[in-house]
Scaffold this motif. Structure first.
Motif, short mmCIF file in Angstrom:
data_model
loop_
_atom_site.label_atom_id
_atom_site.label_comp_id
_atom_site.label_asym_id
_atom_site.label_seq_id
_atom_site.Cartn_x
_atom_site.Cartn_y
_atom_site.Cartn_z
N GLU A 13 -8.92 -26.63 -55.08
CA GLU A 13 -9.93 -26.82 -56.13
C GLU A 13 -9.57 -28.01 -57.01
OE1 GLU A 13 -11.42 -22.20 -56.77
OE2 GLU A 13 -9.67 -22.95 -57.88
N PHE A 14 -8.30 -28.17 -57.33
CA PHE A 14 -7.85 -29.31 -58.14
C PHE A 14 -8.14 -30.63 -57.43
CE2 PHE A 14 -4.59 -32.34 -59.53
CZ PHE A 14 -4.92 -32.41 -60.87
N ARG A 15 -7.84 -30.69 -56.12
CA ARG A 15 -8.12 -31.91 -55.35
C ARG A 15 -9.60 -32.24 -55.38
NH1 ARG A 15 -4.28 -29.96 -51.69
NH2 ARG A 15 -5.88 -29.00 -50.41
N GLN A 16 -10.45 -31.23 -55.24
CA GLN A 16 -11.89 -31.45 -55.25
C GLN A 16 -12.37 -31.94 -56.61
OE1 GLN A 16 -13.50 -27.70 -53.96
NE2 GLN A 16 -13.16 -28.14 -51.79
N VAL A 17 -11.87 -31.33 -57.68
CA VAL A 17 -12.27 -31.74 -59.03
C VAL A 17 -11.84 -33.18 -59.31
CG1 VAL A 17 -11.80 -31.32 -61.49
CG2 VAL A 17 -12.32 -29.41 -59.98
N MET A 18 -10.63 -33.55 -58.88
CA MET A 18 -10.12 -34.90 -59.13
C MET A 18 -10.67 -35.92 -58.14
SD MET A 18 -8.30 -34.62 -61.80
CE MET A 18 -7.39 -36.14 -61.84
N GLY A 19 -11.38 -35.46 -57.11
CA GLY A 19 -11.95 -36.38 -56.12
C GLY A 19 -10.92 -36.88 -55.13
#
Length: 84
Positions: A13-19
């Protein structure tokens, strides 16, 4: 006044939020290739030579991210914007 914000995110989820890209497949392919070469006992095989470019780039990206966060927190954004 002190405000604390907590985010409860999984690494994905963190990777997705940070792009950030999802590199799990690439890492698994790299690991499998390394494992095959290790099992085959290939002469002159150096496992670190596979990971060295990744480590160098990830450290560079982390350093750039830290500089970005430091600039944002210290209010030192673009210093040349209002100066003439």
């Amino acid at each position: 006044m002190k405000i604390n914000i907590t985010f409860d995110l999984t690494p994905e989820e963190f990777r997705q939020v940070m792009g950030l890209p999802d590199v799990q497949e690439y890492q698994q392919e790299l690991f499998n290739a390394m494992l095959e070469k290790m099992k085959a006992g290939e002469e002159g095989y150096d496992a670190m030579s596979l990971y060295q470019p990744l480590v160098k780039e990830s450290m560079n990206a982390m350093s750039q991210f830290q500089n970005l966060m430091f600039s944002a927190m210290s209010g030192n954004g673009d210093k040349n914007t209002n100066k003439k």
